[in-house]
Motif scaffolding. Structure first.
Motif, PDB file in Angstrom:
ATOM      1  N   TRP A  26       0.835  -1.206   0.000  1.00 38.71           N
ATOM      2  CA  TRP A  26       0.000   0.000   0.000  1.00 38.71           C
ATOM      3  C   TRP A  26       0.866   1.251   0.000  1.00 38.71           C
ATOM      4  O   TRP A  26       0.542   2.231  -0.679  1.00 38.71           O
ATOM      5  CB  TRP A  26      -0.924   0.007   1.213  1.00 38.71           C
ATOM      6  CG  TRP A  26      -1.893  -1.128   1.312  1.00 38.71           C
ATOM      7  CD1 TRP A  26      -2.306  -1.739   2.459  1.00 38.71           C
ATOM      8  CD2 TRP A  26      -2.615  -1.788   0.249  1.00 38.71           C
ATOM      9  NE1 TRP A  26      -3.209  -2.734   2.193  1.00 38.71           N
ATOM     10  CE2 TRP A  26      -3.421  -2.790   0.842  1.00 38.71           C
ATOM     11  CE3 TRP A  26      -2.642  -1.640  -1.140  1.00 38.71           C
ATOM     12  CZ2 TRP A  26      -4.241  -3.627   0.091  1.00 38.71           C
ATOM     13  CZ3 TRP A  26      -3.457  -2.481  -1.895  1.00 38.71           C
ATOM     14  CH2 TRP A  26      -4.237  -3.448  -1.280  1.00 38.71           C
ATOM     15  N   MET A  27       1.962   1.223   0.753  1.00 40.13           N
ATOM     16  CA  MET A  27       2.866   2.367   0.794  1.00 40.13           C
ATOM     17  C   MET A  27       3.447   2.651  -0.584  1.00 40.13           C
ATOM     18  O   MET A  27       3.460   3.799  -1.051  1.00 40.13           O
ATOM     19  CB  MET A  27       3.980   2.104   1.812  1.00 40.13           C
ATOM     20  CG  MET A  27       5.040   3.185   1.922  1.00 40.13           C
ATOM     21  SD  MET A  27       6.473   2.876   0.850  1.00 40.13           S
ATOM     22  CE  MET A  27       7.128   1.366   1.568  1.00 40.13           C
ATOM     23  N   ARG A  28       3.910   1.603  -1.283  1.00 38.69           N
ATOM     24  CA  ARG A  28       4.500   1.776  -2.613  1.00 38.69           C
ATOM     25  C   ARG A  28       3.453   2.237  -3.630  1.00 38.69           C
ATOM     26  O   ARG A  28       3.737   3.070  -4.493  1.00 38.69           O
ATOM     27  CB  ARG A  28       5.132   0.466  -3.073  1.00 38.69           C
ATOM     28  CG  ARG A  28       6.413   0.114  -2.358  1.00 38.69           C
ATOM     29  CD  ARG A  28       7.568   1.004  -2.766  1.00 38.69           C
ATOM     30  NE  ARG A  28       8.757   0.721  -1.960  1.00 38.69           N
ATOM     31  CZ  ARG A  28       9.881   1.422  -2.048  1.00 38.69           C
ATOM     32  NH1 ARG A  28       9.971   2.440  -2.889  1.00 38.69           N
ATOM     33  NH2 ARG A  28      10.909   1.125  -1.282  1.00 38.69           N
TER      34      ARG A  28
ATOM     35  N   GLU B 176       3.985   5.695  -5.620  1.00 39.33           N
ATOM     36  CA  GLU B 176       4.043   5.745  -7.080  1.00 39.33           C
ATOM     37  C   GLU B 176       2.932   6.614  -7.644  1.00 39.33           C
ATOM     38  O   GLU B 176       3.109   7.257  -8.696  1.00 39.33           O
ATOM     39  CB  GLU B 176       3.940   4.326  -7.655  1.00 39.33           C
ATOM     40  CG  GLU B 176       5.126   3.429  -7.347  1.00 39.33           C
ATOM     41  CD  GLU B 176       6.429   3.920  -7.954  1.00 39.33           C
ATOM     42  OE1 GLU B 176       6.362   4.600  -9.014  1.00 39.33           O
ATOM     43  OE2 GLU B 176       7.498   3.648  -7.379  1.00 39.33           O
ATOM     44  N   GLY B 177       1.806   6.675  -6.941  1.00 40.87           N
ATOM     45  CA  GLY B 177       0.683   7.458  -7.430  1.00 40.87           C
ATOM     46  C   GLY B 177       0.818   8.955  -7.225  1.00 40.87           C
ATOM     47  O   GLY B 177       0.174   9.742  -7.931  1.00 40.87           O
ATOM     48  N   VAL B 178       1.647   9.363  -6.253  1.00 42.69           N
ATOM     49  CA  VAL B 178       1.737  10.798  -5.946  1.00 42.69           C
ATOM     50  C   VAL B 178       3.099  11.414  -6.245  1.00 42.69           C
ATOM     51  O   VAL B 178       3.215  12.645  -6.290  1.00 42.69           O
ATOM     52  CB  VAL B 178       1.386  11.066  -4.455  1.00 42.69           C
ATOM     53  CG1 VAL B 178      -0.014  10.580  -4.137  1.00 42.69           C
ATOM     54  CG2 VAL B 178       2.412  10.454  -3.504  1.00 42.69           C
TER      55      VAL B 178
ATOM     56  N   GLN C 246      -6.266   4.322  -3.599  1.00 44.02           N
ATOM     57  CA  GLN C 246      -6.559   5.071  -4.819  1.00 44.02           C
ATOM     58  C   GLN C 246      -7.328   6.355  -4.507  1.00 44.02           C
ATOM     59  O   GLN C 246      -7.102   7.390  -5.145  1.00 44.02           O
ATOM     60  CB  GLN C 246      -7.349   4.189  -5.796  1.00 44.02           C
ATOM     61  CG  GLN C 246      -6.577   3.003  -6.341  1.00 44.02           C
ATOM     62  CD  GLN C 246      -5.323   3.408  -7.097  1.00 44.02           C
ATOM     63  OE1 GLN C 246      -5.246   4.495  -7.673  1.00 44.02           O
ATOM     64  NE2 GLN C 246      -4.334   2.518  -7.105  1.00 44.02           N
ATOM     65  N   THR C 247      -8.215   6.307  -3.528  1.00 45.73           N
ATOM     66  CA  THR C 247      -8.938   7.514  -3.114  1.00 45.73           C
ATOM     67  C   THR C 247      -7.968   8.551  -2.560  1.00 45.73           C
ATOM     68  O   THR C 247      -8.089   9.754  -2.845  1.00 45.73           O
ATOM     69  CB  THR C 247      -9.993   7.161  -2.045  1.00 45.73           C
ATOM     70  OG1 THR C 247     -10.932   6.241  -2.595  1.00 45.73           O
ATOM     71  CG2 THR C 247     -10.728   8.410  -1.568  1.00 45.73           C
TER      72      THR C 247
END
Length: 378
Positions: free
Chosen positions: A276-278, A282-284, A365-366
């Motif tokens: 979840w951390m990765r 990667e998303g931000v 994702q939220t």
């Protein structure tokens, strides 16, 4: 609420932890204060928790585990109970105030202190720790994982270094106990301080410390122990460091949490949290205006991502995340002032996202979308 403040405390506990506390409230007496069924039941549960913690940390004997109310009490017990005026102590700028404040107090009383600095990603130089060792050095005190950047510290490397020089090694495992493997003997750790309400998934008000066999610590508190009533305070572990009635109800919950960790597996928990951390990182990481702190080049790190958005005050960002998106994070200084000085974030603070294996991909994702939208507004 999407709860991403697990580095402060894990809010989502296994159901068996809740059940254990509720059952203990209605059945447990005072451990070591009698031979009635309720007292003996409390003693059995507390000893079982000691056994599980000793196994988790590779301790030589369950009696080397003493219970406290949290890491702060454990660290104060270790630091104040081992270090005297005229001694020299080595620590780092990564540390939480639970380490820094007792050391500052001792510094005013004649203890010399060396603070090992970090680079702009919060990484320390291990050679600088060894270079700082003097003949009068009594102890090295470090965290195992930064509560601000999430960077891990190689405690095995520092432990061997301390062992080779005849120096004590005290470790703050607040962010790592229950998530990362710790073997106190293999890592040459003399005192390991931990809290029950974070990675160990137990109730607040629980914690403890492992003390190497043969090492004597002056008690932080003295009083009732249930034994040696007509003598001075006991010197044997664990009663030497456990004056007063233990939090039996909380320890019952911690014992259940340790059973849960054994069943699910520490490796499974760690891999899920790091996933979840990765995913969040990667998303931000490439969003314009978002600045992330810490070293993400290493694979193993605490499940923490700390960031800022533009020049917004971190408290403003955290409030917006909560009020608009129902996402709980931690803004501000995180009780790590020297680390903020090293990162240049003293005024702005930072927003910390910290993850649990109870989180879901939808929640991650939220959170990513929320950061994207706030960065666009900025």
């Amino acid at each position: 609420m999407i709860y991403l403040d697990n580095a402060a405390t894990t809010m989502h506990k296994p159901q068996e932890v809740i059940d254990a506390v509720v059952n203990a409230m209605g059945s447990l007496g005072n451990a070591g204060r009698g031979a009635n069924t309720a007292s003996l039941g409390a003693a059995r549960i507390i000893y079982e928790a000691r056994e599980r913690l000793a196994k988790l940390f590779g301790a030589e004997d369950p009696k080397q585990i003493a219970f406290t109310s949290n890491s702060t009490e454990s660290l104060n017990t270790a630091i104040r109970g081992l270090i005297d005026p005229g001694d020299h102590v080595i620590t780092t700028v990564l540390e939480h105030n639970s380490v820094l404040r007792p050391i500052y107090d001792l510094q005013e009383k004649g203890v010399e202190v060396t603070f090992v600095k970090s680079d702009d990603k919060g990484r320390i130089c291990y050679e600088e720790i060894e270079q700082a060792i003097r003949p009068e050095t009594k102890a090295i005190v470090t965290t195992h994982g930064s509560n601000l950047t999430g960077n891990l510290v190689d405690i095995g490397r520092i432990g061997k270094m301390a062992h080779d020089h005849g120096v004590l090694y005290i470790v703050d495992a607040s962010q790592t106990a229950g998530v990362f493997p710790i073997d106190v003997k293999a890592m040459h750790v003399d005192v390991l301080c931990f809290t029950g309400h974070k990675g160990l998934l137990g109730p607040q008000g629980t914690g403890g410390l492992y003390v190497r066999e043969g090492l004597k610590i002056r008690p932080l508190k003295m009083g009732g122990s249930g034994v040696q009533t007509y003598n001075h305070h006991p010197s044997e572990m664990p009663t030497a460091l456990e004056a007063g009635t233990l939090n039996g109800h909380g320890i019952a919950g911690l014992n259940a949490a340790l059973g849960y960790i054994e069943r699910v597996g520490i490796d499974t928990i760690r891999r899920t949290e790091q996933k979840w951390m990765r995913m969040f990182y990667e998303g931000v990481k490439d969003i314009p205006g978002v600045k992330i702190y810490g070293d993400f080049e290493t694979e193993e790190r605490c499940p923490i991502v700390t960031l800022n958005i533009g020049d917004y005050d971190s408290a403003e960002v955290s409030d917006e995340l909560l009020m608009t998106y129902d996402i709980s994070t931690r803004p501000g200084g995180h009780c790590a002032p020297l680390m903020h000085e090293a990162l240049g974030t003293v005024e702005q603070g930072s927003v910390r996202f910290s993850f649990s294996h109870f989180n879901t991909e939808e929640e991650i994702q939220t959170a990513i979308r929320a950061v994207e939208e706030l960065a666009k507004e900025e």
